[in-house]
Write a protein that holds these residues in place. Structure first.
Motif, mmCIF file in Angstrom:
data_model
loop_
_atom_site.group_PDB
_atom_site.id
_atom_site.type_symbol
_atom_site.label_atom_id
_atom_site.label_comp_id
_atom_site.label_asym_id
_atom_site.label_seq_id
_atom_site.Cartn_x
_atom_site.Cartn_y
_atom_site.Cartn_z
ATOM 1 N N PHE A 28 36.435 20.358 86.215
ATOM 2 C CA PHE A 28 35.883 20.410 84.867
ATOM 3 C C PHE A 28 34.789 21.468 84.740
ATOM 4 C CE2 PHE A 28 32.722 19.151 81.728
ATOM 5 C CZ PHE A 28 33.496 18.924 80.604
ATOM 6 N N PHE A 29 33.844 21.495 85.676
ATOM 7 C CA PHE A 29 32.684 22.364 85.512
ATOM 8 C C PHE A 29 33.027 23.836 85.703
ATOM 9 C CE2 PHE A 29 30.849 18.233 86.858
ATOM 10 C CZ PHE A 29 30.243 17.924 85.645
ATOM 11 N N ASN A 30 34.023 24.150 86.522
ATOM 12 C CA ASN A 30 34.477 25.527 86.645
ATOM 13 C C ASN A 30 35.144 26.005 85.362
ATOM 14 O OD1 ASN A 30 33.536 25.928 89.236
ATOM 15 N ND2 ASN A 30 35.518 25.555 90.216
ATOM 16 N N ARG A 31 35.851 25.119 84.688
ATOM 17 C CA ARG A 31 36.565 25.463 83.465
ATOM 18 C C ARG A 31 35.696 25.387 82.219
ATOM 19 N NH1 ARG A 31 39.722 21.845 82.072
ATOM 20 N NH2 ARG A 31 39.404 20.264 83.704
ATOM 21 N N CYS A 32 34.704 24.503 82.217
ATOM 22 C CA CYS A 32 33.986 24.171 80.993
ATOM 23 C C CYS A 32 32.480 24.389 81.065
ATOM 24 C CB CYS A 32 34.245 22.714 80.625
ATOM 25 S SG CYS A 32 35.999 22.266 80.529
ATOM 26 N N GLY A 33 31.949 24.683 82.233
ATOM 27 C CA GLY A 33 30.508 24.756 82.384
ATOM 28 C C GLY A 33 29.892 23.377 82.196
ATOM 29 N N VAL A 34 28.570 23.326 82.112
ATOM 30 C CA VAL A 34 27.891 22.057 81.897
ATOM 31 C C VAL A 34 26.621 22.270 81.094
ATOM 32 C CG1 VAL A 34 26.549 22.175 84.046
ATOM 33 C CG2 VAL A 34 27.050 19.941 83.002
ATOM 34 N N SER A 35 26.323 21.313 80.238
ATOM 35 C CA SER A 35 25.047 21.254 79.535
ATOM 36 C C SER A 35 24.447 19.879 79.757
ATOM 37 C CB SER A 35 25.220 21.492 78.032
ATOM 38 O OG SER A 35 25.548 22.841 77.755
ATOM 39 N N TRP A 36 23.146 19.849 79.984
ATOM 40 C CA TRP A 36 22.406 18.598 80.106
ATOM 41 C C TRP A 36 21.572 18.394 78.852
ATOM 42 C CZ3 TRP A 36 22.570 14.775 83.779
ATOM 43 C CH2 TRP A 36 23.280 15.058 84.958
ATOM 44 N N TYR A 37 21.616 17.175 78.310
ATOM 45 C CA TYR A 37 20.877 16.791 77.117
ATOM 46 C C TYR A 37 19.987 15.598 77.431
ATOM 47 C CZ TYR A 37 24.528 19.390 74.537
ATOM 48 O OH TYR A 37 25.394 20.348 74.063
ATOM 49 N N ARG A 38 18.988 15.394 76.583
ATOM 50 C CA ARG A 38 18.217 14.163 76.669
ATOM 51 C C ARG A 38 17.857 13.696 75.275
ATOM 52 N NH1 ARG A 38 12.601 16.290 79.530
ATOM 53 N NH2 ARG A 38 11.700 17.410 77.718
ATOM 54 N N GLN A 39 17.662 12.380 75.152
ATOM 55 C CA GLN A 39 17.314 11.774 73.878
ATOM 56 C C GLN A 39 16.259 10.706 74.108
ATOM 57 O OE1 GLN A 39 20.606 10.036 71.731
ATOM 58 N NE2 GLN A 39 19.467 10.025 69.811
ATOM 59 N N ALA A 49 19.229 22.103 79.377
ATOM 60 C CA ALA A 49 19.646 22.969 80.475
ATOM 61 C C ALA A 49 21.150 23.176 80.436
ATOM 62 C CB ALA A 49 19.239 22.376 81.826
ATOM 63 N N SER A 50 21.607 24.383 80.823
ATOM 64 C CA SER A 50 23.030 24.693 80.831
ATOM 65 C C SER A 50 23.371 25.596 82.002
ATOM 66 C CB SER A 50 23.465 25.396 79.539
ATOM 67 O OG SER A 50 23.322 24.559 78.418
ATOM 68 N N ARG A 51 24.600 25.445 82.485
ATOM 69 C CA ARG A 51 25.175 26.371 83.453
ATOM 70 C C ARG A 51 26.520 26.829 82.915
ATOM 71 N NH1 ARG A 51 28.586 27.107 87.898
ATOM 72 N NH2 ARG A 51 27.644 28.235 89.661
ATOM 73 N N GLY A 52 26.673 28.124 82.665
ATOM 74 C CA GLY A 52 27.915 28.668 82.171
ATOM 75 C C GLY A 52 28.965 28.764 83.256
ATOM 76 N N THR A 53 30.206 29.054 82.864
ATOM 77 C CA THR A 53 31.289 29.172 83.837
ATOM 78 C C THR A 53 31.103 30.370 84.764
ATOM 79 O OG1 THR A 53 32.625 30.368 82.205
ATOM 80 C CG2 THR A 53 32.968 27.989 82.392
ATOM 81 N N ASP A 54 30.252 31.317 84.372
ATOM 82 C CA ASP A 54 29.931 32.452 85.226
ATOM 83 C C ASP A 54 28.706 32.199 86.099
ATOM 84 O OD1 ASP A 54 28.207 34.632 82.800
ATOM 85 O OD2 ASP A 54 27.946 32.526 83.336
ATOM 86 N N GLY A 55 28.143 30.998 86.031
ATOM 87 C CA GLY A 55 26.988 30.639 86.834
ATOM 88 C C GLY A 55 25.644 30.907 86.193
ATOM 89 N N THR A 56 25.631 31.441 84.987
ATOM 90 C CA THR A 56 24.380 31.732 84.301
ATOM 91 C C THR A 56 23.630 30.444 83.970
ATOM 92 O OG1 THR A 56 25.273 33.770 83.342
ATOM 93 C CG2 THR A 56 23.312 32.827 82.301
#
Length: 121
Positions: A28-39, A49-56
């Protein structure tokens, strides 16, 4: 929908650390990246915070220099290392795809239960 499971939250004193995990599957994370949220209480969910599929890596000012995203590709797991925790960090934390992939069918995921972080003075 893809199932994302957050864990690792808990209660710590100010200045302490926690490491959160987000487990997916199917690369999933290689294809979609990841974002972290808080509430927090009576607050809208906020992207921190976010990590793109290119590692950014991208961090909100409120957590920059204290929080760090890492990834274990073989385990399909994203980690959020949180150091120097403050009372303002108290919230429920969630993970999802990064913004560039959020609406793609293979990256759509329902919001999970999240994991709660409590920080005392």
């Amino acid at each position: 929908h893809v199932q994302l499971v957050e864990s690792g939250g808990g209660s710590v004193q100010a200045g302490g650390s926690l490491k959160l995990s987000c487990v997916a599957g199917g690369s999933f994370f290689n294809r979609c990246g990841v974002s972290w949220y808080r509430q927090g209480p009576v607050k809208e969910r906020k992207l921190i915070a976010s990590r793109g599929t290119d590692g950014t890596l991208t961090y909100d000012e409120s957590v920059r220099d204290r929080f760090t995203i890492s990834q274990d590709t073989d385990k399909d797991t994203s980690y959020l290392q949180m150091n120097s925790l403050k009372p303002e960090d108290m919230a429920v934390y969630y993970c999802a795809a990064d913004l560039a992939h959020y609406s793609r069918p293979e990256c759509v995921a329902s919001w999970g239960q999240g994991t709660r972080v409590t920080v005392s003075e």
